[in-house]
Design an enzyme around this catalytic site. Structure first.
Site, PDB file in Angstrom:
ATOM      1  N   HIS A  56     -78.770 -96.054  40.449  1.00 11.45           N
ATOM      2  CA  HIS A  56     -79.354 -95.337  39.315  1.00 11.45           C
ATOM      3  C   HIS A  56     -78.548 -95.605  38.054  1.00 11.45           C
ATOM      4  O   HIS A  56     -78.262 -94.703  37.285  1.00 11.45           O
ATOM      5  CB  HIS A  56     -79.395 -93.829  39.579  1.00 11.45           C
ATOM      6  N   HIS A  78     -75.994 -86.516  33.306  1.00 11.69           N
ATOM      7  CA  HIS A  78     -76.009 -85.053  33.357  1.00 11.69           C
ATOM      8  C   HIS A  78     -74.579 -84.523  33.373  1.00 11.69           C
ATOM      9  O   HIS A  78     -73.687 -85.139  33.959  1.00 11.69           O
ATOM     10  CB  HIS A  78     -76.710 -84.557  34.639  1.00 11.69           C
ATOM     11  N   TYR A  80     -73.567 -82.074  35.121  1.00 10.29           N
ATOM     12  CA  TYR A  80     -73.151 -81.725  36.495  1.00 10.29           C
ATOM     13  C   TYR A  80     -72.583 -82.919  37.265  1.00 10.29           C
ATOM     14  O   TYR A  80     -71.911 -82.762  38.269  1.00 10.29           O
ATOM     15  CB  TYR A  80     -74.299 -81.077  37.294  1.00 10.29           C
ATOM     16  N   GLU A  81     -72.871 -84.123  36.756  1.00 14.54           N
ATOM     17  CA  GLU A  81     -72.319 -85.304  37.428  1.00 14.54           C
ATOM     18  C   GLU A  81     -70.824 -85.463  37.152  1.00 14.54           C
ATOM     19  O   GLU A  81     -70.162 -86.287  37.783  1.00 14.54           O
ATOM     20  CB  GLU A  81     -73.052 -86.562  36.956  1.00 14.54           C
ATOM     21  N   MET A 206     -81.363 -78.812  34.362  1.00 17.22           N
ATOM     22  CA  MET A 206     -79.942 -79.166  34.227  1.00 17.22           C
ATOM     23  C   MET A 206     -79.701 -80.297  33.232  1.00 17.22           C
ATOM     24  O   MET A 206     -78.656 -80.946  33.279  1.00 17.22           O
ATOM     25  CB  MET A 206     -79.385 -79.563  35.591  1.00 17.22           C
ATOM     26  N   SER A 207     -80.664 -80.527  32.360  1.00 14.85           N
ATOM     27  CA  SER A 207     -80.473 -81.624  31.387  1.00 14.85           C
ATOM     28  C   SER A 207     -80.935 -81.164  30.017  1.00 14.85           C
ATOM     29  O   SER A 207     -80.992 -79.966  29.742  1.00 14.85           O
ATOM     30  CB  SER A 207     -81.288 -82.846  31.835  1.00 14.85           C
TER      31      SER A 207
HETATM   32  N1  HPA Z   1     -83.644 -75.230  38.891  1.00 18.15           N
HETATM   33  C1  HPA Z   1     -82.842 -76.005  38.149  1.00 18.15           C
HETATM   34  N2  HPA Z   1     -83.142 -77.264  37.847  1.00 18.15           N
HETATM   35  C2  HPA Z   1     -84.285 -77.776  38.322  1.00 18.15           C
HETATM   36  C3  HPA Z   1     -85.167 -77.022  39.118  1.00 18.15           C
HETATM   37  C4  HPA Z   1     -84.816 -75.676  39.415  1.00 18.15           C
HETATM   38  O1  HPA Z   1     -85.547 -74.931  40.110  1.00 18.15           O
HETATM   39  N3  HPA Z   1     -86.217 -77.819  39.428  1.00 18.15           N
HETATM   40  C5  HPA Z   1     -85.999 -79.020  38.840  1.00 18.15           C
HETATM   41  N4  HPA Z   1     -84.824 -78.993  38.165  1.00 18.15           N
END
Ligand code: HPA
Length: 264
Positions: A56, A78, A80-81, A206-207
């Protein structure tokens, strides 16, 4: 570093696009619609973050879409990565230095609004940041934008109006709402889901939030959409897998591809 990356791209690319698109999960199909002129892997661009996810790595795709010159970010970074916020927004800042003035930002998100179903597309009208950091923290880059950017209207109103006209031709129902950006990578507890709804969220993901802040800082025109990949409401909250999220995003992404094409 930004200038070095921008110069590298200017030397490689024969034209400078005005519009950029960040392809979130499910929107990868847009690259099939682009008449591609240049594809540049992130790994070759000086200063770009190095991807942690195998296979990726991501690339910038330069080409024509509906007769317009665009650049697509196929793959994003992201928080979180493990990247710093500075790294998360680095590609977007480079695009701005290339002359990109308008951005369409897309993502996959959980639907907090009980009226939303998996597969819906939501126009993001506003954002709430619950991220633990801000991409503009630290010395301000004065050449990019102001110290305290206004965030009262981060999305371009005129562009959002245009979306309505495009929708008339496409004939599907577009949801609208507030996107809450969380750190992840964990999904939400039931109590957190209730909380996110109470504070005004319609979708959670999360983005996107760092990119919206950075784009607004640089005075870019922004339009953003979420593909609702799962219902994120306490009653039905259950374990779901990343694979399910990607499958729904790919299916609903077809509508989003048509929408983005129409808008461009
Ligand atoms: N929560 C957080 N991020 C996400 C979700 C979720 O339910 N679905 C897709 N990305």
């Amino acid at each position: 570093m930004l200038q070095e990356a921008a110069q590298y791209l200017k030397d490689k690319v024969s034209f400078m696009p005005e519009t950029g698109v960040i392809l979130g999960s499910g929107l990868g199909g847009l690259t099939k619609e682009i008449q591609i002129l240049h594809k540049i892997p992130y790994a070759q661009i000086p200063g770009f973050p190095i991807s942690t996810v195998e296979g990726h790595s991501g690339e910038l795709v330069f080409g024509n879409l509906e007769g317009k010159k665009i650049v697509a970010m196929n793959g994003r970074f992201h928080y979180y990565e493990g990247y710093s916020m500075e790294k998360v927004i680095f590609p977007l800042r480079v695009l701005r230095l290339l002359g990109v003035e308008k951005m369409i930002v897309t993502n996959a998100a959980g639907g907090l609004n009980p009226d939303f179903e998996a597969g819906d597309i939501m126009l993001i009208e506003d954002i709430i940041s619950l991220l633990p950091d801000n991409p503009l923290r630290g010395a301000n880059e004065e050449h990019l934008g102001p110290r305290f950017p206004d965030m009262s209207s981060p999305f371009d109103q005129a562009w959002m109006e245009r979306v309505k006209h495009v929708l008339d031709q496409l004939g599907f129902d577009l949801k609208k709402g507030v996107y809450v950006g969380v750190q992840g990578p964990k999904l939400e507890t039931k109590a957190e889901i209730r909380y996110l709804r109470i504070i005004g969220g319609d979708a959670v993901g999360m983005s996107t939030v760092p990119e919206i802040i950075a784009a607004q800082h640089m005075g870019m025109k922004v339009l953003a959409f979420s593909v609702i990949t799962n219902e994120c409401i306490p009653k039905v909250a259950k374990e779901f897998t990343h694979e399910e999220v990607v499958a729904v995003a790919n299916m609903a992404g077809e509508n989003l591809v048509r929408l983005v094409k129409g808008v461009i």
